[in-house]
Design an enzyme around this catalytic site. Structure first.
Site, mmCIF file in Angstrom:
data_model
loop_
_atom_site.group_PDB
_atom_site.id
_atom_site.type_symbol
_atom_site.label_atom_id
_atom_site.label_comp_id
_atom_site.label_asym_id
_atom_site.label_seq_id
_atom_site.Cartn_x
_atom_site.Cartn_y
_atom_site.Cartn_z
ATOM 1 N N HIS A 191 0.872 -1.193 0.000
ATOM 2 C CA HIS A 191 0.000 0.000 0.000
ATOM 3 C C HIS A 191 0.903 1.235 0.000
ATOM 4 O O HIS A 191 1.691 1.405 -0.917
ATOM 5 C CB HIS A 191 -0.941 -0.092 1.200
ATOM 6 C CG HIS A 191 -2.039 0.925 1.257
ATOM 7 N ND1 HIS A 191 -2.391 1.742 0.227
ATOM 8 C CD2 HIS A 191 -2.886 1.233 2.277
ATOM 9 C CE1 HIS A 191 -3.421 2.516 0.593
ATOM 10 N NE2 HIS A 191 -3.733 2.234 1.838
ATOM 11 N N HIS A 244 -2.310 -2.573 -9.498
ATOM 12 C CA HIS A 244 -3.317 -1.923 -8.649
ATOM 13 C C HIS A 244 -4.525 -2.842 -8.564
ATOM 14 O O HIS A 244 -4.874 -3.517 -9.528
ATOM 15 C CB HIS A 244 -3.757 -0.581 -9.257
ATOM 16 C CG HIS A 244 -4.411 0.317 -8.267
ATOM 17 N ND1 HIS A 244 -5.753 0.204 -7.961
ATOM 18 C CD2 HIS A 244 -3.913 1.290 -7.483
ATOM 19 C CE1 HIS A 244 -6.052 1.113 -7.047
ATOM 20 N NE2 HIS A 244 -4.953 1.777 -6.725
ATOM 21 N N ASP A 271 2.523 5.575 -6.787
ATOM 22 C CA ASP A 271 3.769 5.533 -6.007
ATOM 23 C C ASP A 271 4.998 5.566 -6.908
ATOM 24 O O ASP A 271 6.079 5.979 -6.477
ATOM 25 C CB ASP A 271 3.789 4.285 -5.120
ATOM 26 C CG ASP A 271 2.766 4.392 -4.007
ATOM 27 O OD1 ASP A 271 1.961 3.473 -3.852
ATOM 28 O OD2 ASP A 271 2.750 5.438 -3.331
HETATM 29 C C1 SDX Z 1 -1.479 2.078 -3.361
HETATM 30 O O1 SDX Z 1 -6.169 0.670 -3.278
HETATM 31 C C2 SDX Z 1 -5.685 1.829 -3.528
HETATM 32 O O2 SDX Z 1 -6.337 2.696 -4.099
HETATM 33 C C3 SDX Z 1 -4.253 2.057 -3.055
HETATM 34 C C4 SDX Z 1 -3.620 3.341 -3.523
HETATM 35 C C5 SDX Z 1 -4.238 4.543 -2.854
HETATM 36 O O3 SDX Z 1 -4.157 5.646 -3.421
HETATM 37 O O4 SDX Z 1 -4.695 4.380 -1.696
HETATM 38 O O5 SDX Z 1 -3.774 3.469 -4.928
HETATM 39 C C6 SDX Z 1 -2.139 3.393 -3.163
HETATM 40 O O6 SDX Z 1 -1.401 1.318 -2.432
HETATM 41 C C7 SDX Z 1 -0.977 1.693 -4.725
HETATM 42 C C8 SDX Z 1 -0.357 0.267 -4.759
HETATM 43 C C9 SDX Z 1 1.059 0.344 -4.198
HETATM 44 N N1 SDX Z 1 1.607 -1.016 -4.057
HETATM 45 C C10 SDX Z 1 2.582 -1.466 -4.881
HETATM 46 O O7 SDX Z 1 3.061 -0.840 -5.813
HETATM 47 C C11 SDX Z 1 3.087 -2.856 -4.515
HETATM 48 C C12 SDX Z 1 3.215 -3.724 -5.781
HETATM 49 N N2 SDX Z 1 1.891 -3.990 -6.273
HETATM 50 C C13 SDX Z 1 1.339 -5.306 -6.036
HETATM 51 O O8 SDX Z 1 1.666 -5.865 -4.812
HETATM 52 C C14 SDX Z 1 -0.131 -5.414 -6.433
HETATM 53 O O9 SDX Z 1 -0.242 -4.922 -7.713
HETATM 54 C C15 SDX Z 1 -1.184 -4.773 -5.563
HETATM 55 C C16 SDX Z 1 -1.043 -5.174 -4.137
HETATM 56 C C17 SDX Z 1 -1.138 -3.285 -5.669
HETATM 57 C C18 SDX Z 1 -2.535 -5.244 -6.083
HETATM 58 O O10 SDX Z 1 -2.571 -6.572 -5.846
HETATM 59 P P1 SDX Z 1 -3.820 -7.515 -6.253
HETATM 60 O O11 SDX Z 1 -4.942 -6.735 -6.803
HETATM 61 O O12 SDX Z 1 -4.083 -8.392 -5.091
HETATM 62 O O13 SDX Z 1 -3.223 -8.318 -7.478
HETATM 63 P P2 SDX Z 1 -2.370 -9.619 -7.346
HETATM 64 O O14 SDX Z 1 -1.277 -9.401 -6.345
HETATM 65 O O15 SDX Z 1 -3.288 -10.770 -7.168
HETATM 66 O O16 SDX Z 1 -1.688 -9.683 -8.783
HETATM 67 C C19 SDX Z 1 -2.350 -10.269 -9.898
HETATM 68 C C20 SDX Z 1 -1.226 -10.828 -10.758
HETATM 69 C C21 SDX Z 1 -0.319 -11.784 -9.992
HETATM 70 O O17 SDX Z 1 0.244 -12.673 -10.931
HETATM 71 P P3 SDX Z 1 -0.180 -14.248 -10.828
HETATM 72 O O18 SDX Z 1 0.199 -14.698 -9.439
HETATM 73 O O19 SDX Z 1 -1.683 -14.265 -11.053
HETATM 74 O O20 SDX Z 1 0.620 -14.897 -11.930
HETATM 75 O O21 SDX Z 1 -0.346 -9.780 -11.204
HETATM 76 C C22 SDX Z 1 0.945 -9.956 -10.635
HETATM 77 C C23 SDX Z 1 0.798 -10.907 -9.473
HETATM 78 O O22 SDX Z 1 1.999 -11.626 -9.265
HETATM 79 N N3 SDX Z 1 1.397 -8.653 -10.130
HETATM 80 C C24 SDX Z 1 2.659 -8.255 -10.111
HETATM 81 C C25 SDX Z 1 2.632 -6.964 -9.543
HETATM 82 N N4 SDX Z 1 1.369 -6.641 -9.244
HETATM 83 C C26 SDX Z 1 0.608 -7.691 -9.595
HETATM 84 N N5 SDX Z 1 3.814 -8.857 -10.500
HETATM 85 C C27 SDX Z 1 4.951 -8.153 -10.319
HETATM 86 N N6 SDX Z 1 5.000 -6.905 -9.776
HETATM 87 C C28 SDX Z 1 3.869 -6.289 -9.391
HETATM 88 N N7 SDX Z 1 3.922 -5.074 -8.843
#
Ligand code: SDX
Length: 378
Positions: free
Chosen positions: A225, A264, A315
């Site tokens: 997050h 996201h 971010d």
């Molecule tokens: C913020 O919710 C909000 O609005 C938050 C925010 C706000 O203003 O409040 O926008 C601020 O928190 C933005 C997000 C910041 N976090 C990051 O940058 C951390 C990296 N991002 C990931 O951890 C992920 O994308 C999330 C946590 C943001 C979202 O996760 P989800 O929706 O649970 O998606 P997921 O983890 O299930 O991913 C789906 C697929 C997966 O692949 P498979 O396992 O299905 O093969 O996409 C891949 C993930 O591995 N994936 C990524 C990735 N994000 C998703 N792979 C590599 N790097 C990434 N960053």
């Protein structure tokens, strides 16, 4: 299993409530605060105006803004007992732990901390107090960690300028301040993100405003997050030089690592805020004559799009902006807090005004019912 019984881990796709504060439109990849597009707000308003908009539902008139801004400036003071307690905060504690603790302690010195839930004026008053004192605390904490004396707030400065001056003891260039103020506007609110939902859960039990904010700070700290902006800069520093970005990113993906600043839960075709933040990032990089972070930024994003079709989130561009302004990496997420106080407070107020205890159910998957054996039979 019927649709009702289907477990939606992480509440993915679950509509938990309605809200009038902001709209995250996945299909059109747009974000509006109380109906205004954030791009429009960034180009034409200040963070103070946006904080007022989120709390009151309308943009302020000139007179309303003057009153709101004066109230914030008049609250830039910290009780002597609290200053004394702050001196014992460990210098090597995590800045988000220090900030979370400050807000908890601040609540104990606020005489109307536990005013009744339905008193909108008291919510607004507490919000203004945190909009005024959280930047002060962050600047104080930063200065002491880098061995510099505290810089007193200046009544003549707005929130962004005052924070910059308390951090660096100088008046910023207009372009630098604009990029920073835009980051605060973009970080201010984002519907039911994890930390905002946390604040609403706490409010739904009729607990107090500061407990809800403290809980939200804890949620925002996580690297999935708010902590992601710090992790983005740690990633660039670990890569070391822009030409190593491709190899580093490919290797990280091979190891199934999450690349911070990408992906996201709601936006699947890109975070609508990125284009605006990127515009000001590139302007600032040009002003500073430093294109190094832009190279990291473009190289890693190229790999993520090509290999995973995963787009940056806010971010990602905000991290290099904060580095170019001169903030240490460990203060990136506290700055996110300073801005999100506005969005959290708007949601706390909205929850309190039309409350229902938030208490979902869970599908039990533990041991079948059984009787207790005697000790020597276990
Ligand atoms: C913020 O919710 C909000 O609005 C938050 C925010 C706000 O203003 O409040 O926008 C601020 O928190 C933005 C997000 C910041 N976090 C990051 O940058 C951390 C990296 N991002 C990931 O951890 C992920 O994308 C999330 C946590 C943001 C979202 O996760 P989800 O929706 O649970 O998606 P997921 O983890 O299930 O991913 C789906 C697929 C997966 O692949 P498979 O396992 O299905 O093969 O996409 C891949 C993930 O591995 N994936 C990524 C990735 N994000 C998703 N792979 C590599 N790097 C990434 N960053």
């Amino acid at each position: 299993m019927s649709d009702e019984e289907k477990v939606r881990k992480g509440l993915v796709g679950v509509i938990a409530d309605e809200s009038r504060v902001s709209s995250v439109m996945q299909a059109s990849n747009t974000l509006t605060y109380r109906g205004y597009s954030v791009g429009d707000l960034c180009d034409n308003t200040s963070f103070e105006e946006v904080a007022y908009l989120l709390l009151h539902g309308e943009l302020p008139t000139r007179l309303e803004l003057e009153k709101f801004s004066s109230a914030e400036r008049e609250n830039r003071n910290i009780d002597p007992g609290l200053w004394k307690a702050m001196q014992s905060f460990p210098m090597d504690s995590h800045p988000m732990d220090a900030l979370r603790s400050f807000i908890s302690l601040y609540a104990m010195y606020d005489t109307d901390a536990h005013l009744s839930q339905l008193d909108k004026a008291s919510y607004i008053k507490k919000t203004i107090k945190l909009l005024a004192t959280v930047p002060m605390f962050i600047a104080w904490d930063r200065r002491r960690r880098v061995g510099l004396p505290f810089v007193q707030p200046k009544q003549s400065f707005g929130i962004s300028e005052n924070f910059y001056n308390m951090c660096f003891a100088e008046v910023p260039k207009q372009e630098t301040m604009k990029a920073f103020d835009v980051s605060l506007i973009l970080y201010a609110e984002h519907s039911f993100n994890a930390s905002t939902f946390t604040a609403r859960v706490v409010t739904s039990t009729l607990s107090d405003y500061y407990s809800a904010i403290t809980a939200a700070v804890g949620a925002l700290k996580g690297p999935l997050h708010g902590g992601a902006n710090e992790a983005v800069m740690q990633m660039f520093d670990e890569i070391g030089s822009p030409e190593k970005s491709e190899a580093w990113t490919m290797d990280a993906l091979l190891q199934k690592k999450k690349i911070m600043g990408f992906g996201h839960r709601v936006y699947k075709n890109g975070d609508s805020r990125v284009a605006t933040m990127q515009k000001y990032f590139f302007k600032l990089a040009e002003l500073k004559g430093d294109t190094r972070y832009r190279s990291f930024y473009e190289n890693v994003a190229k790999v993520m799009l090509r290999e995973k079709n995963i787009h940056p989130n806010l971010d990602y561009p905000s991290a290099p902006v904060y580095r170019l302004i001169g903030f240490e990496t460990f203060f990136f997420t506290p700055i996110f807090v300073m801005s999100r106080i506005a969005g959290w407070s708007a949601h706390i107020l909205e929850q309190a005004e039309d409350n229902r205890l938030i208490r979902p159910i869970c599908k039990y998957s533990g041991a079948k019912e059984r009787s207790v054996p005697r000790m020597d039979a276990r």
